[in-house]
Design a protein around this motif. Structure first.
Motif, PDB file in Angstrom:
ATOM      1  N   LEU A 219      -1.222  25.222  55.306  1.00 36.43           N
ATOM      2  CA  LEU A 219      -0.061  24.347  55.480  1.00 36.43           C
ATOM      3  C   LEU A 219       0.211  23.536  54.220  1.00 36.43           C
ATOM      4  CD1 LEU A 219      -0.695  23.084  59.125  1.00 36.43           C
ATOM      5  CD2 LEU A 219       1.039  24.724  58.368  1.00 36.43           C
ATOM      6  N   TRP A 223       3.779  23.848  52.548  1.00 30.82           N
ATOM      7  CA  TRP A 223       4.755  22.781  52.764  1.00 30.82           C
ATOM      8  C   TRP A 223       4.534  21.519  51.944  1.00 30.82           C
ATOM      9  CZ3 TRP A 223       8.471  25.266  54.630  1.00 30.82           C
ATOM     10  CH2 TRP A 223       8.253  26.318  55.530  1.00 30.82           C
ATOM     11  N   LYS A 246       5.656  20.230  60.392  1.00 33.01           N
ATOM     12  CA  LYS A 246       4.281  20.558  60.780  1.00 33.01           C
ATOM     13  C   LYS A 246       3.279  19.739  59.989  1.00 33.01           C
ATOM     14  CE  LYS A 246       5.047  25.420  62.046  1.00 33.01           C
ATOM     15  NZ  LYS A 246       4.657  26.827  61.729  1.00 33.01           N
ATOM     16  N   ILE A 247       3.469  19.677  58.678  1.00 31.05           N
ATOM     17  CA  ILE A 247       2.488  18.995  57.846  1.00 31.05           C
ATOM     18  C   ILE A 247       2.592  17.479  58.019  1.00 31.05           C
ATOM     19  CG2 ILE A 247       3.841  18.802  55.716  1.00 31.05           C
ATOM     20  CD1 ILE A 247       1.259  19.736  54.250  1.00 31.05           C
TER      21      ILE A 247
END
Length: 394
Positions: A219, A223, A246-247
């Protein structure tokens, strides 16, 4: 060092064990298609298979007394259908349960170590007592069941012996852990149970190798630094939406210490798409488009930019969702045999024998070659150190 491989299948575990430096004294497999796969690779001179002493037949009929000399390692993946989450869950009631034969091999060969692999389903609560039974039988392989003794009675006898604290004769110190192959650099989220034991008289202290890869690192690469997309030359317009969220949700504020999980894209991006470029794909072994893939609830394929879902064998053909590629545009297609082999870290010059369904079954049952090499390599290093120590004390 010499090894014996049981339930060899297409050879994933065996290749890893050989790469770790073990020389096979016997390779045993009953399935004719798997044996043909091994023989086909032997015919091409592929190492390490070319020198494997393969026996095609039921391990229950194999006479281990015919193997002369000391054996350092017994390894294998006893057939997993009795415990598979996708099977009928019959466990010890299933005549396909080959753990008794693995235990017999340990008892008769008395190897310095053993490595056995099986499905995550073996850890189901409904199999807890039987898993303990397997563990204690491998610990004390000479304590065989008595005539007409039910396994529960045998388990109780093993428990009493184990708790008395003093153990003579052949016994092993073993550890067992559920490993995720993705955490060791395999481009597949494949969870499997590994049981590793060392003969107690060797005095070896051992633990499973530390994990080397992580989802957090992937991740971060996707990102935070976006290095992942740059390496694969994916333009900003083609990148999945919502990734930065997400991160942020995981509060990743500094670079994780491990390497990134390897993704499906990492594994297969240099292979031509077999559907849109069939002529280019034909230049690669076992890389042909297979029609018929479809997505439905719970079976949506493996996203291109994550490790693949677990490749599965299936009793009646190839399971859909786990063996499909999910493209960024939402379309799906089946993984080819070659792509599946990449996800299981087989070498590109390894050939598979049989129909697409049969070869995918071989791959679904295989141990990732790279993971097998990591574990077997750690076992060999500790055995070598124990040999040096023993020699120094002589």
């Amino acid at each position: 060092m010499r090894a014996v491989e049981l339930f060899a299948g297409a050879g994933g575990l065996g290749i890893g064990v050989s790469r770790a430096g073990f020389s096979p004294a016997a390779i045993i497999e009953w399935n004719h298609y798997c044996c043909d796969t091994i023989r086909e690779n032997q015919a091409t001179g592929l190492k390490p298979l070319v020198d494997w002493p393969l026996t095609e037949g039921d391990v229950r009929n194999f006479d281990f007394r015919g193997i002369h000399g000391e054996i350092d390692l017994v390894s294998g993946g006893p057939p997993c259908q009795p415990f598979s989450l996708g099977g009928k869950h019959r466990g010890y009631l299933d005549d396909r349960d080959m753990f008794p034969q693995a235990i017999r091999a340990v008892r008769e060969l008395q190897p310095k170590a053993f490595v056995f692999e099986n499905v995550k389903g073996l850890t189901r609560a409904s199999f807890a007592s039987y898993l303990e039974y397997i563990r204690l039988r491998l610990t004390y392989p000479e304590m065989v069941e008595r005539r007409s003794e039910e396994w529960e009675k045998h388990l109780a006898r093993l428990e009493r012996y184990h708790t008395q604290g003093k153990h003579d004769g052949l016994h092993y110190n073993l550890v067992m852990r559920l490993l995720n192959a993705a955490n060791y650099g395999i481009p597949q989220r494949r969870e499997r149970v590994f049981i590793v034991g060392f003969r107690a008289d060797l005095g070896i202290e051992w633990a499973f190798p530390e994990e080397t890869h992580s989802q957090d690192a992937l991740l971060w690469s996707q990102w935070r630094t976006e290095e992942y997309w740059d390496i694969h030359k994916v333009s900003k317009r083609q990148r999945p939406e919502g990734g930065k969220g997400k991160i942020r949700g995981m509060s990743l504020n500094e670079k994780p210490p491990l390497e990134s999980w390897r993704t499906v894209r990492d594994a297969i991006s240099d292979l031509p798409d077999p559907e849109t470029k069939p002529h280019a794909a034909a230049k690669f072994h076992n890389h042909r488009f297979q029609p018929g893939a479809r997505s439905y609830p719970g079976h949506t394929g493996s996203p291109l930019d994550e490790p693949a879902k677990t490749l599965k064998a299936g009793d009646h053909g190839v399971p859909g969702g786990e063996n499909m590629l999910l493209r960024p545009d939402g379309s799906v297609r089946y993984f080819t045999v070659r792509e599946s082999a990449r996800l299981q870290t087989f070498p590109d010059d390894f050939l598979f024998h049989g129909s697409w369904t049969e070869t995918m079954r071989q791959l679904g049952n295989a141990v990732p070659v790279q993971l097998a090499a990591i574990i077997a390599g750690s076992v060999k290093a500790h055995l070598a150190l124990a040999n040096v120590t023993t020699a120094g004390m002589a």
